[in-house]
Design an enzyme around this catalytic site. Structure first.
Site, PDB file in Angstrom:
ATOM      1  N   GLU A 168       5.086  -9.944  15.233  1.00 48.54           N
ATOM      2  CA  GLU A 168       4.572 -10.443  16.508  1.00 48.54           C
ATOM      3  C   GLU A 168       4.887 -11.944  16.646  1.00 48.54           C
ATOM      4  O   GLU A 168       5.349 -12.412  17.674  1.00 48.54           O
ATOM      5  CB  GLU A 168       3.067 -10.192  16.564  1.00 48.54           C
ATOM      6  CG  GLU A 168       2.505 -10.276  17.954  1.00 48.54           C
ATOM      7  CD  GLU A 168       1.012 -10.012  17.963  1.00 48.54           C
ATOM      8  OE1 GLU A 168       0.477  -9.583  16.927  1.00 48.54           O
ATOM      9  OE2 GLU A 168       0.402 -10.256  19.016  1.00 48.54           O
ATOM     10  N   ARG A 200       0.821  -1.222   0.000  1.00 48.24           N
ATOM     11  CA  ARG A 200       0.000   0.000   0.000  1.00 48.24           C
ATOM     12  C   ARG A 200       0.853   1.268   0.000  1.00 48.24           C
ATOM     13  O   ARG A 200       0.406   2.319  -0.457  1.00 48.24           O
ATOM     14  CB  ARG A 200      -0.996  -0.023   1.162  1.00 48.24           C
ATOM     15  CG  ARG A 200      -2.127  -1.007   0.919  1.00 48.24           C
ATOM     16  CD  ARG A 200      -3.108  -1.024   2.065  1.00 48.24           C
ATOM     17  NE  ARG A 200      -2.530  -1.517   3.286  1.00 48.24           N
ATOM     18  CZ  ARG A 200      -2.502  -2.792   3.656  1.00 48.24           C
ATOM     19  NH1 ARG A 200      -3.027  -3.705   2.882  1.00 48.24           N
ATOM     20  NH2 ARG A 200      -1.951  -3.158   4.791  1.00 48.24           N
TER      21      ARG A 200
HETATM   22  P1  AMP Z   1       4.363  -2.376  11.359  1.00 44.62           P
HETATM   23  O1  AMP Z   1       5.559  -2.964  10.662  1.00 44.62           O
HETATM   24  O2  AMP Z   1       3.939  -3.164  12.553  1.00 44.62           O
HETATM   25  O3  AMP Z   1       4.535  -0.908  11.660  1.00 44.62           O
HETATM   26  O4  AMP Z   1       3.136  -2.521  10.348  1.00 44.62           O
HETATM   27  C1  AMP Z   1       2.994  -1.655   9.268  1.00 44.62           C
HETATM   28  C2  AMP Z   1       2.589  -2.370   8.019  1.00 44.62           C
HETATM   29  O5  AMP Z   1       1.573  -3.345   8.236  1.00 44.62           O
HETATM   30  C3  AMP Z   1       2.023  -1.358   7.046  1.00 44.62           C
HETATM   31  O6  AMP Z   1       2.619  -1.586   5.772  1.00 44.62           O
HETATM   32  C4  AMP Z   1       0.522  -1.591   7.043  1.00 44.62           C
HETATM   33  O7  AMP Z   1       0.041  -1.587   5.731  1.00 44.62           O
HETATM   34  C5  AMP Z   1       0.326  -2.953   7.704  1.00 44.62           C
HETATM   35  N1  AMP Z   1      -0.612  -2.910   8.861  1.00 44.62           N
HETATM   36  C6  AMP Z   1      -0.298  -3.154  10.156  1.00 44.62           C
HETATM   37  N2  AMP Z   1      -1.364  -3.079  10.956  1.00 44.62           N
HETATM   38  C7  AMP Z   1      -2.412  -2.750  10.157  1.00 44.62           C
HETATM   39  C8  AMP Z   1      -3.809  -2.476  10.397  1.00 44.62           C
HETATM   40  N3  AMP Z   1      -4.337  -2.544  11.618  1.00 44.62           N
HETATM   41  N4  AMP Z   1      -4.573  -2.128   9.338  1.00 44.62           N
HETATM   42  C9  AMP Z   1      -4.038  -2.047   8.093  1.00 44.62           C
HETATM   43  N5  AMP Z   1      -2.760  -2.295   7.805  1.00 44.62           N
HETATM   44  C10 AMP Z   1      -1.925  -2.629   8.820  1.00 44.62           C
END
Ligand code: AMP
Length: 182
Positions: A104, A67
């Site tokens: 996680e 995205r």
């Molecule tokens: P993080 O690496 O944990 O910061 O997760 C970020 C990535 O995971 C981004 O590229 C988001 O598109 C996706 N992502 C994580 N959590 C969500 C959520 N609750 N809703 C939509 N996309 C998420």
């Protein structure tokens, strides 16, 4: 640097749909397709990003799969700045640098082309993604930008999930701008 006021933030936030229990139970998935298919909201968002970064000397804008590609590429077209993809493993065809990061449960890897910045040393790079949660994706992306010889001068997210404290972690590496926070 300009930011949105509370009313403008609420306007944009209301265009993002939340889907409970997707892709698995307990996750509140923030669905940005409802912003993308809203002509007024999309152009409002792009106008804002264009205003914020129009005077920043950027060599490249990098987007994280998948995205992040959408927003990064649209901003590239607005600012006339070239685009660099940061992709899941085995998608990029040329020589790559890789970075593994913790999820996680388990781990994931991202890659960048070794010649992504076209030989420009210390290329100034803006990283763009739709959302920051734990910060793992963004931290790995910044590391890849560095490995390829660039410097991430700011990372920009449409949405920050505050409870997961990703921005706190990422802030020690680069400047962070989250347009909306929930
Ligand atoms: P993080 O690496 O944990 O910061 O997760 C970020 C990535 O995971 C981004 O590229 C988001 O598109 C996706 N992502 C994580 N959590 C969500 C959520 N609750 N809703 C939509 N996309 C998420």
């Amino acid at each position: 640097m300009i930011t949105l006021n509370t009313k403008e933030q609420k306007y944009l936030l209301d265009t993002i749909r939340t889907i409970a229990d997707f892709p698995k139970k307990g996750i509140q998935f923030r669905d940005i397709t409802t912003l993308l298919n809203n002509k007024e909201a999309l152009s409002f968002l792009l106008n804002h990003l264009q205003e914020r970064y129009k005077n920043t000397k950027l060599d490249f804008i990098a987007g994280a799969e998948s995205r992040g590609f959408i927003f990064a590429a649209m901003l590239c077209a607005r600012l006339n700045v070239p685009f660099v993809p940061i992709r899941k493993p085995k998608k990029l065809p040329y020589k790559t640098f890789s970075c593994e990061y913790e999820l996680e449960y388990g781990s994931d890897t991202l890659e960048i082309h070794q010649d992504a910045f076209n030989g420009i040393s210390n290329a100034k790079v803006l990283l763009v993604d739709d959302l920051i949660a734990t910060g793992g994706t963004a931290i790995a992306s910044c590391e890849l930008i560095q490995k390829a010889g660039g410097q991430c001068i700011e990372s920009c997210f449409l949405l920050e999930l505050k409870d997961l404290k990703g921005v706190e972690k990422l802030s020690s590496i680069t400047s962070v701008y989250s347009i909306l926070q929930i």
